[in-house]
Design an enzyme around this catalytic site. Structure first.
Site, mmCIF file in Angstrom:
data_model
loop_
_atom_site.group_PDB
_atom_site.id
_atom_site.type_symbol
_atom_site.label_atom_id
_atom_site.label_comp_id
_atom_site.label_asym_id
_atom_site.label_seq_id
_atom_site.Cartn_x
_atom_site.Cartn_y
_atom_site.Cartn_z
ATOM 1 N N GLY A 41 -36.203 0.840 16.261
ATOM 2 C CA GLY A 41 -36.363 2.282 16.440
ATOM 3 C C GLY A 41 -35.758 2.686 17.765
ATOM 4 N N ARG A 42 -36.509 2.393 18.827
ATOM 5 C CA ARG A 42 -36.093 2.751 20.174
ATOM 6 C C ARG A 42 -34.667 2.300 20.494
ATOM 7 N NH1 ARG A 42 -39.843 3.436 24.305
ATOM 8 N NH2 ARG A 42 -41.349 2.258 23.077
ATOM 9 N N CYS A 85 -51.485 23.578 30.833
ATOM 10 C CA CYS A 85 -52.699 23.606 31.649
ATOM 11 C C CYS A 85 -53.435 22.269 31.576
ATOM 12 C CB CYS A 85 -53.602 24.745 31.197
ATOM 13 S SG CYS A 85 -52.753 26.312 31.279
ATOM 14 N N GLU A 86 -52.834 21.240 32.137
ATOM 15 C CA GLU A 86 -53.411 19.892 32.211
ATOM 16 C C GLU A 86 -52.852 19.243 33.468
ATOM 17 O OE1 GLU A 86 -55.386 18.050 30.154
ATOM 18 O OE2 GLU A 86 -55.549 19.569 28.588
ATOM 19 N N ARG A 91 -44.217 10.873 26.801
ATOM 20 C CA ARG A 91 -44.192 9.491 27.295
ATOM 21 C C ARG A 91 -44.647 9.326 28.745
ATOM 22 N NH1 ARG A 91 -40.299 6.485 27.590
ATOM 23 N NH2 ARG A 91 -41.314 4.652 26.786
ATOM 24 N N GLY A 143 -38.805 -3.383 18.166
ATOM 25 C CA GLY A 143 -39.283 -3.740 19.493
ATOM 26 C C GLY A 143 -38.210 -3.993 20.530
#
Ligand code: PLP
Length: 431
Positions: A285-286, A351-352, A322, A249
């Site tokens: 992690g991050r 295509c979004e 993200r 975290g």
């Protein structure tokens, strides 16, 4: 903590106006590896590991890198050589960890929904311990351990029921009512179950509060709650506890956020942990990889629509989810410096309407053919990429000093259809 290391700008500098990663020009990499591609700095990862290990020197500790942030094999090997263990949340991640040379004793197996098969694989790999998330999982794990003639070492993932401030709802995990962990009030009963199971050894307590946490307060409050549980268990005669796992975290800088001070972090946490005599475990992690990587993409088109400028790039939500999934901010710069500025939506080819890297962003006035660098994409970048719109996954490049290598090849069209069965075997009654 030095500012340059934290933002990554220390290793991502300009030479003759062109962005470099360590000693290598991003233009040179893009020319060979193509775009879109992820580029990671080995030096940044080494720095991060050294910072965290340095801050924790006063307490017996283990750093288990959380593989889900970036499972690239070259990065795993680098971290293993530095002395890190890993934290995995699926059989697939266990497979990746073993393949990268981690031994069972270097691996923590977590995850809220481990299947019987995954538990078996973890036992066969003799992982250091499982972070168990429910009483039902404890009982299933014990039964499988009996079948295999092994002992399951378990740590209970406690939901400390602490509200944290995180950038997005989706990255909070330790609040009351969350799907993760064992509700705080039910931990002691679950621990008694674990203690009494014949093939189970209760070796730890664990929490994971959420991701991208800026405040040290929740860590402290959560650790205090774990320490209380540890003392309560000892009073009941449980003498097998060895690990106090406070999860991951730790935040990184994406924009201009002020970050927790690691020295202060350890000063606040260590006394409580030391009092238990347990080994402190962290699952970053991050923090380890977030600032180490960038996504390099080429501008395909520049167009105006509704009074707005759009930069259509060859990377979008399929490469870096993200921005659209978490509304996350990533700094974007032209790889070759430009003097003019513009305001644009930086969008992908998918295509979004939700396919964007940045909205209403002021950046250098770039043109079709120019390269853009999307910063701080080392964590939850490539691992969250998809094949939507039949887009092959990007290449991944590792830079180490003046050397670089493509460490994951770009997918090819054949890879997209590899598992399709043109002549499938039908089951059921014939019509
Ligand atoms: C995702 C996760 C981590 C790592 O979180 P970061 O915010 O990337 O440090 C650690 N532990 C568990 C159980 C996780 O699910």
């Amino acid at each position: 903590m030095g500012q340059s290391v934290l933002t990554g700008t220390g290793v991502f500098r300009r030479e003759g106006g062109v962005l470099q990663c360590e000693g290598v020009s991003l233009e040179a990499i893009a020319a060979v590896a193509g775009t879109p591609c992820y580029v990671y700095s080995a030096g940044t990862i080494r720095d991060r590991y050294a910072q965290l290990a340095g801050a924790l020197t006063d307490v017996p500790h283990r750093i288990h890198y959380t593989l889900k942030a970036n499972a690239n094999a070259a990065i795993l090997r680098l971290l293993r050589e530095l002395g890190a263990g890993v934290d995995v949340v699926s059989g697939g991640e266990l497979h990746r960890a073993l393949r990268a040379g981690f031994r069972g004793q270097d691996i923590i197996f977590g995850g809220v929904g481990k299947t019987a098969q995954e538990l078996r694989e973890g036992l066969e790999a003799d992982v250091l311990f499982f972070n168990v998330e429910s009483e039902a999982e404890l009982i299933l794990l014990d039964r499988i351990a009996a079948e295999l003639g092994r002992t399951a070492r378990v740590s209970l993932r406690v939901n400390p029921e602490i509200t944290v401030e995180a950038a997005h709802e989706y990255i909070k995990t330790g609040q009351k009512g969350a799907k993760f962990g064992i509700p705080y009030d039910e931990v002691l009963p679950a621990a008694r179950v674990a203690r009494d199971l014949p093939n189970t050894e209760l070796v730890g307590l664990d929490m994971h509060l959420g991701s991208q946490l800026f405040s040290l307060e929740p860590y402290l409050a959560g650790t205090e709650r774990l320490v209380l549980l540890c003392l309560a268990l000892r009073r009941e005669g449980v003498d097998t506890l060895r690990y106090l796992d406070i999860g991951g975290g730790l935040a990184v800088r994406y924009e201009d956020e002020s970050l927790p001070d690691l020295t202060q972090f350890s000063e606040l946490l260590v006394p409580g942990v030391a009092q238990t005599g347990l080994q402190l475990v962290m699952e970053p992690g991050r923090f380890m990889v977030g600032n180490s990587g960038m996504l390099v993409t080429r501008v395909l088109y520049r167009k105006r629509s509704g009074g707005k400028e759009h930069l259509v790039c060859d990377a979008g939500m399929t490469e870096l989810l993200r921005p659209s999934h978490y509304n996350a901010y990533h700094r974007i710069e032209a790889v070759r410096a430009r003097s003019e500025v513009m305001v644009a939506d930086v969008v992908g080819p998918v295509c979004e309407s939700g396919d964007f890297l940045a909205l209403d962003r002021q950046l250098e006035a770039v043109h079709p053919g120019d390269l853009l660098a999307v910063f701080d994409a080392g964590a939850y970048g490539y691992v969250m990429s998809s094949n939507y719109n039949a887009r092959p996954r990007a290449a991944e490049v590792l830079v180490d000093g003046d050397r670089w290598a493509v460490v994951t090849a770009r997918e090819r069209y054949e890879d997209l259809v590899r598992h399709e069965l043109p002549d499938p075997e039908w089951h059921g009654k014939e019509r």
